[in-house]
Design an enzyme around this catalytic site. Structure first.
Site, PDB file in Angstrom:
ATOM      1  N   PRO A 244       0.834  -1.204   0.000  1.00 45.81           N
ATOM      2  CA  PRO A 244       0.000   0.000   0.000  1.00 45.81           C
ATOM      3  C   PRO A 244       0.868   1.254   0.000  1.00 45.81           C
ATOM      4  O   PRO A 244       1.873   1.307   0.720  1.00 45.81           O
ATOM      5  CB  PRO A 244      -0.787  -0.090   1.312  1.00 45.81           C
ATOM      6  CG  PRO A 244      -0.480  -1.407   1.918  1.00 45.81           C
ATOM      7  CD  PRO A 244       0.723  -1.964   1.248  1.00 45.81           C
TER       8      PRO A 244
ATOM      9  N   TYR B  32      -8.256  -4.239  -0.561  1.00 46.37           N
ATOM     10  CA  TYR B  32      -6.929  -3.973  -0.001  1.00 46.37           C
ATOM     11  C   TYR B  32      -6.980  -3.722   1.507  1.00 46.37           C
ATOM     12  O   TYR B  32      -5.966  -3.812   2.195  1.00 46.37           O
ATOM     13  CB  TYR B  32      -6.292  -2.769  -0.711  1.00 46.37           C
ATOM     14  CG  TYR B  32      -6.481  -2.812  -2.202  1.00 46.37           C
ATOM     15  CD1 TYR B  32      -5.824  -3.769  -2.980  1.00 46.37           C
ATOM     16  CD2 TYR B  32      -7.360  -1.930  -2.844  1.00 46.37           C
ATOM     17  CE1 TYR B  32      -6.033  -3.832  -4.351  1.00 46.37           C
ATOM     18  CE2 TYR B  32      -7.562  -1.992  -4.205  1.00 46.37           C
ATOM     19  CZ  TYR B  32      -6.902  -2.942  -4.956  1.00 46.37           C
ATOM     20  OH  TYR B  32      -7.121  -3.018  -6.319  1.00 46.37           O
ATOM     21  N   LEU B  33      -8.173  -3.402   2.017  1.00 47.54           N
ATOM     22  CA  LEU B  33      -8.318  -3.100   3.440  1.00 47.54           C
ATOM     23  C   LEU B  33      -8.704  -4.329   4.263  1.00 47.54           C
ATOM     24  O   LEU B  33      -8.416  -4.393   5.455  1.00 47.54           O
ATOM     25  CB  LEU B  33      -9.369  -1.996   3.629  1.00 47.54           C
ATOM     26  CG  LEU B  33      -9.515  -1.414   5.035  1.00 47.54           C
ATOM     27  CD1 LEU B  33      -8.222  -0.743   5.488  1.00 47.54           C
ATOM     28  CD2 LEU B  33     -10.672  -0.431   5.096  1.00 47.54           C
ATOM     29  N   GLN B  34      -9.359  -5.290   3.627  1.00 48.04           N
ATOM     30  CA  GLN B  34      -9.856  -6.483   4.332  1.00 48.04           C
ATOM     31  C   GLN B  34      -8.857  -7.048   5.328  1.00 48.04           C
ATOM     32  O   GLN B  34      -9.122  -7.162   6.529  1.00 48.04           O
ATOM     33  CB  GLN B  34     -10.186  -7.592   3.335  1.00 48.04           C
ATOM     34  CG  GLN B  34     -11.453  -7.477   2.567  1.00 48.04           C
ATOM     35  CD  GLN B  34     -11.625  -8.680   1.651  1.00 48.04           C
ATOM     36  OE1 GLN B  34     -11.095  -9.758   1.896  1.00 48.04           O
ATOM     37  NE2 GLN B  34     -12.372  -8.504   0.581  1.00 48.04           N
ATOM     38  N   ASP B  35      -7.697  -7.458   4.821  1.00 46.89           N
ATOM     39  CA  ASP B  35      -6.737  -8.174   5.670  1.00 46.89           C
ATOM     40  C   ASP B  35      -6.131  -7.284   6.742  1.00 46.89           C
ATOM     41  O   ASP B  35      -5.744  -7.760   7.813  1.00 46.89           O
ATOM     42  CB  ASP B  35      -5.622  -8.795   4.820  1.00 46.89           C
ATOM     43  CG  ASP B  35      -4.777  -7.753   4.099  1.00 46.89           C
ATOM     44  OD1 ASP B  35      -3.611  -7.582   4.468  1.00 46.89           O
ATOM     45  OD2 ASP B  35      -5.293  -7.105   3.162  1.00 46.89           O
ATOM     46  N   GLN B  36      -6.067  -5.964   6.488  1.00 50.02           N
ATOM     47  CA  GLN B  36      -5.481  -5.058   7.471  1.00 50.02           C
ATOM     48  C   GLN B  36      -6.371  -4.885   8.706  1.00 50.02           C
ATOM     49  O   GLN B  36      -5.892  -4.449   9.757  1.00 50.02           O
ATOM     50  CB  GLN B  36      -5.216  -3.690   6.832  1.00 50.02           C
ATOM     51  CG  GLN B  36      -4.192  -3.726   5.703  1.00 50.02           C
ATOM     52  CD  GLN B  36      -3.899  -2.345   5.159  1.00 50.02           C
ATOM     53  OE1 GLN B  36      -3.505  -1.438   5.892  1.00 50.02           O
ATOM     54  NE2 GLN B  36      -4.099  -2.155   3.862  1.00 50.02           N
TER      55      GLN B  36
ATOM     56  N   HIS C 298      -5.010 -12.890   1.058  1.00 51.90           N
ATOM     57  CA  HIS C 298      -4.361 -12.197   2.169  1.00 51.90           C
ATOM     58  C   HIS C 298      -5.255 -12.192   3.412  1.00 51.90           C
ATOM     59  O   HIS C 298      -4.776 -12.356   4.537  1.00 51.90           O
ATOM     60  CB  HIS C 298      -4.024 -10.750   1.781  1.00 51.90           C
ATOM     61  CG  HIS C 298      -2.713 -10.595   1.086  1.00 51.90           C
ATOM     62  ND1 HIS C 298      -2.588 -10.648  -0.277  1.00 51.90           N
ATOM     63  CD2 HIS C 298      -1.452 -10.418   1.560  1.00 51.90           C
ATOM     64  CE1 HIS C 298      -1.314 -10.494  -0.611  1.00 51.90           C
ATOM     65  NE2 HIS C 298      -0.610 -10.353   0.487  1.00 51.90           N
TER      66      HIS C 298
END
Length: 398
Positions: free
Chosen positions: A170, A331-335, A357
């Site tokens: 990111p 892109y935010l899911q795993d974070q 991820h």
């Protein structure tokens, strides 16, 4: 007769005592076994670094979670399926940063290592420096170390050096524009100041991050995506690249998003970077809804790829994230998985298809904590991730 009764009485007492001793022995064995399985004492939990996504994410999440819970962890087969297996400089820098933050001990900490053992101690407030000495992602350093300060005894400040915008990671803009406001819903508090931008191949960027401890993270429910109210972003050029590249990216990006959102305000800033190392260009675009959801898409320019193509692709990426009907982008899911695992109750987040991820982050969190995750498919291409968090509490006076 009395002697017989007395003998019988003591015989019964002896049997009862023996039974109690056997029960106590089983209880002790059970406790020891449980402690071993959760890394208690000198026995670390063993994590297979080659499972599922099999990359640096397993390492970062494992070390961060064990730091927070004061548990030892052994990660084996690190990045076993990669073309260059084992620790790279960037991964090692992140683990060493966590070691510094908590005064921990790291065994196997060298570039190329396929196995490490991490033994944490207590997180300490203070100022810390981590430098990849490459264009390694600053944001991946931040992902590893940021959660550790949540349970600290005071604010922790990190000076992170490396690449601010890198492939396969990111960009710092995404962390500030998308991750930060959503993380704040969990009660997370941190400031992020971009002192200098750094790009491939030299890196040289620097970001200052201040993280504030919390008593406990709050659970978050995001089940309604809502309607898009605005689209905004940032297009940049750095070094010798001309500003016209920005304008071309912005124009083609706007044309792409206008296909589906004709009446939504669109504002993408054009920036000529002044304080930076290296030549680069790129764009990030975000969409915000009336339910507090934020979606993002970004791309770096590449040699031989026209600027208008970059802008168009980013616009289409954003539309793809919006059309799956979730509340967070891919892109935010795993974070968010670590935050959900630590929270004081049940979190529920609606998203598109679960990424590899995210599957990996859930797998690691389940192995290292007692958080309970479920992934429910609610329709074609839509899922809801639910988690009963472990209610981790900060025992420091903050």
């Amino acid at each position: 007769m009395k002697l017989h009764n007395l003998a019988a009485k003591y015989s019964t007492t002896a049997l009862e005592l023996t039974g109690k001793l056997l029960f106590l022995n089983k209880l002790i064995c059970s406790v020891v076994k449980t402690m071993a399985s959760y890394g208690g004492g000198d026995t670390p939990i063993v994590i297979d670094g080659s499972e599922l996504e099999g990359g640096g994410q397993i390492l970062r999440n494992a070390v961060a979670l064990c730091c927070l819970q004061q548990e030892s962890v052994k990660v084996v087969k690190i990045r076993a399926g990669r073309s260059q297996p084992g620790l790279r400089s960037q991964h090692l820098t992140g683990i060493q940063l966590i070691c510094d933050i908590c005064g921990g001990k790291l065994t196997g900490g060298k570039v190329g290592s396929t196995e490490i053992v991490f033994q944490p101690s207590k997180v300490r407030a203070g100022n810390y420096l981590a430098d990849t000495h490459t264009a390694g992602s600053i944001c991946l350093l931040m992902q590893a170390a940021l959660p550790c300060f949540f349970m600290g005894n005071g604010p922790g400040t990190m000076s992170l050096r490396g690449g601010t915008n890198a492939d396969m990671a990111p960009p710092v803009d995404y962390t500030v524009m998308v991750f930060k406001p959503i993380a704040e819903k969990f009660g997370v508090k941190f400031d992020c100041e971009i002192a200098r931008r750094g790009y491939y191949p030299k890196g040289g960027g620097e970001v200052f991050v201040t993280v504030y401890p919390v008593k406990q993270l709050s659970p978050v429910v995001m089940l309604e995506p809502g309607n898009v109210t605005r689209i905004y972003g940032r297009a940049f050029v750095a070094g010798v690249l001309p500003i016209r590249i920005c304008h071309e990216m912005v124009q083609s990006c706007e044309r792409a998003v206008r296909q589906d959102y004709r009446d939504v305000p669109v504002k993408i800033d054009v920036v000529k970077e002044q304080n930076c190392v290296g030549n680069a260009c790129g764009i990030i675009v975000c969409a915000e809804t009336d339910k507090g959801c934020i979606f993002g898409a970004s791309m770096l320019g590449k040699k031989g790829v026209p600027a208008h193509v970059v802008g168009k692709e980013v616009g289409e990426m954003l539309l793809n994230q919006l059309c799956h009907g979730g509340c967070v982008d891919d892109y935010l899911q795993d974070q968010l998985i670590i935050l959900m695992a630590l929270a004081s109750g049940k979190s529920s987040i609606r998203c598109g298809p679960v990424t590899l991820h995210t599957e990996t982050a859930i797998h690691v969190a389940t192995q290292l904590t007692q958080a309970k995750f479920t992934v429910n498919k609610i329709s074609a291409g839509q899922t809801v991730i639910e988690c009963e968090g472990i209610r981790l509490q900060n025992k420091n006076n903050i």
